[in-house]
Design a protein around this motif. Structure first.
Motif, short mmCIF file in Angstrom:
data_model
loop_
_atom_site.label_atom_id
_atom_site.label_comp_id
_atom_site.label_asym_id
_atom_site.label_seq_id
_atom_site.Cartn_x
_atom_site.Cartn_y
_atom_site.Cartn_z
N THR A 279 -8.26 -4.84 -8.12
CA THR A 279 -7.40 -6.02 -7.98
C THR A 279 -7.72 -6.76 -6.68
OG1 THR A 279 -5.70 -4.57 -7.05
CG2 THR A 279 -5.50 -5.12 -9.37
N SER B 119 -5.98 -0.35 -7.35
CA SER B 119 -6.11 -1.29 -6.23
C SER B 119 -7.57 -1.68 -5.99
CB SER B 119 -5.51 -0.69 -4.96
OG SER B 119 -6.29 0.40 -4.50
N ALA C 154 -4.25 -4.64 -12.86
CA ALA C 154 -5.60 -4.15 -12.55
C ALA C 154 -6.55 -4.43 -13.70
CB ALA C 154 -5.55 -2.65 -12.26
N SER D 180 2.33 -1.90 2.25
CA SER D 180 2.10 -1.01 1.12
C SER D 180 3.34 -0.17 0.82
CB SER D 180 0.93 -0.07 1.40
OG SER D 180 0.85 0.94 0.40
N PRO E 33 -4.10 -7.78 -1.36
CA PRO E 33 -2.73 -8.30 -1.32
C PRO E 33 -2.62 -9.44 -0.31
CG PRO E 33 -2.87 -6.21 -0.18
CD PRO E 33 -4.20 -6.42 -0.83
N LYS F 129 -4.35 4.07 -6.43
CA LYS F 129 -5.57 3.93 -5.63
C LYS F 129 -6.70 3.34 -6.47
CE LYS F 129 -8.91 6.63 -2.94
NZ LYS F 129 -9.30 7.98 -2.49
N PRO G 219 1.58 -2.64 -12.49
CA PRO G 219 0.42 -2.56 -11.61
C PRO G 219 -0.89 -2.29 -12.35
CG PRO G 219 2.27 -1.38 -10.65
CD PRO G 219 2.68 -1.75 -12.04
#
Length: 286
Positions: free
Chosen positions: A175, A172, A240, A184, A178, A169, A236
């Motif tokens: 970043t 995201s 970020a 997701s 998407p 969380k 991930p």
């Protein structure tokens, strides 16, 4: 140069890169997996794995659950999209002297090469949930499971206050959004979505059950060092930080993650980390 070589070269240059493969080959997830071994072994011990059981570990990484299953005598096939993790898994198996487990590259959305109704148990712990096309993933898991066999998934839960859901969380928020059509992976942690996906694959709702479970990350170093591992080795989180650097917000991201890890650390020993994380355990009987 032969015509076949030219054709192969042309095909390779025209092939569309797989962003999911690139994400999980980024960094070195084995550096995170090292903190997951104890819980992986404990989880497998609860699954009733017996000698010669045919087991598929999908999204296996370097063998956090595949190797414990093999140690219990099962015949294990580990499949992961990341070549570096497959290589690491085979090296671990070799070092353990295990001949009843093999690791190979593969895509959870299309398990080509794996025959129908082959496996007694299909495991995917925080693995297949990250693959795109979730309906294809459910269909493939059902396809390769024999009648009466089981599928067991471990999936992180969206909005859960514990570690991994919060890492994803927080990351995201730093970043870019998407691409259009992105589904997701966290929806695998929502019971209604899991039911829909497996029902579409031909499974009756009464053969699908859910339970909240806990996975514990144990590390012989302090929480700040654990944050550094995610920053340097977990795809991930690496993405970020790259985005946060560009927007001048890397310090904020670092601070948020360090606060999260420190606040959730349950270890009473200095310079060690023990953080529980809640997940949804899905059991499907085929």
């Amino acid at each position: 140069m032969s015509n076949s070589t030219i054709q192969q070269d042309t095909a390779s240059t025209q092939a569309t890169p797989n962003p999911n493969k690139a994400l999980w080959e980024k960094g070195d997830f084995t550096r995170i997996a090292e903190t997951m071994r104890e819980s992986g072994t404990a989880l497998v011990a609860r699954l009733g794995v017996t000698k010669d059981l045919m087991v598929l570990d999908l999204g296996c990484g370097d063998g956090t659950t595949a190797i414990p299953a093999a140690k219990l005598g099962a015949k294990v096939t580990g499949v992961d999209i990341a070549r570096n993790l497959v290589e690491a898994g085979n090296l671990r198996a070799q070092a353990e002297g295990l001949t009843n487990v093999t690791f190979q590259e593969g895509d959870a959305t299309n398990l080509q090469g794996l025959e129908d109704k082959t496996f007694d148990l299909v495991i995917s712990i925080f693995g297949a949930m990250f693959a795109p096309k979730p309906f294809d993933v459910a269909k493939e898991m059902v396809r390769v499971t024999r009648p009466g066999g089981r599928i067991v998934m471990g999936n992180w839960i969206p909005g859960d206050p514990t570690l991994v859901a919060q890492i994803l969380k927080i990351s995201s928020a730093y970043t870019p959004p998407p691409p259009e059509g992105f589904v997701s992976p966290m929806l695998w942690g929502v019971e209604s979505h899991v039911l829909e996906r497996f029902q579409k694959a031909g499974i009756s709702p009464e053969n699908i059950s859910f339970a909240k479970d806990t996975y514990i990350f144990n590390a012989p170093f302090p929480p700040t060092e654990f944050v550094a591992r995610f920053k340097n080795y977990y795809g991930p989180t690496m993405n970020a930080f790259e985005a946060a650097e560009k927007s001048g917000k890397a310090v904020e991201l670092q601070r948020e993650l360090e606060e999260l890890f420190n606040s959730q650390n349950k270890s009473t020993e200095p310079d060690t980390t023990s953080i529980p994380a809640t997940f949804l355990r899905v059991t499907v009987t085929c």
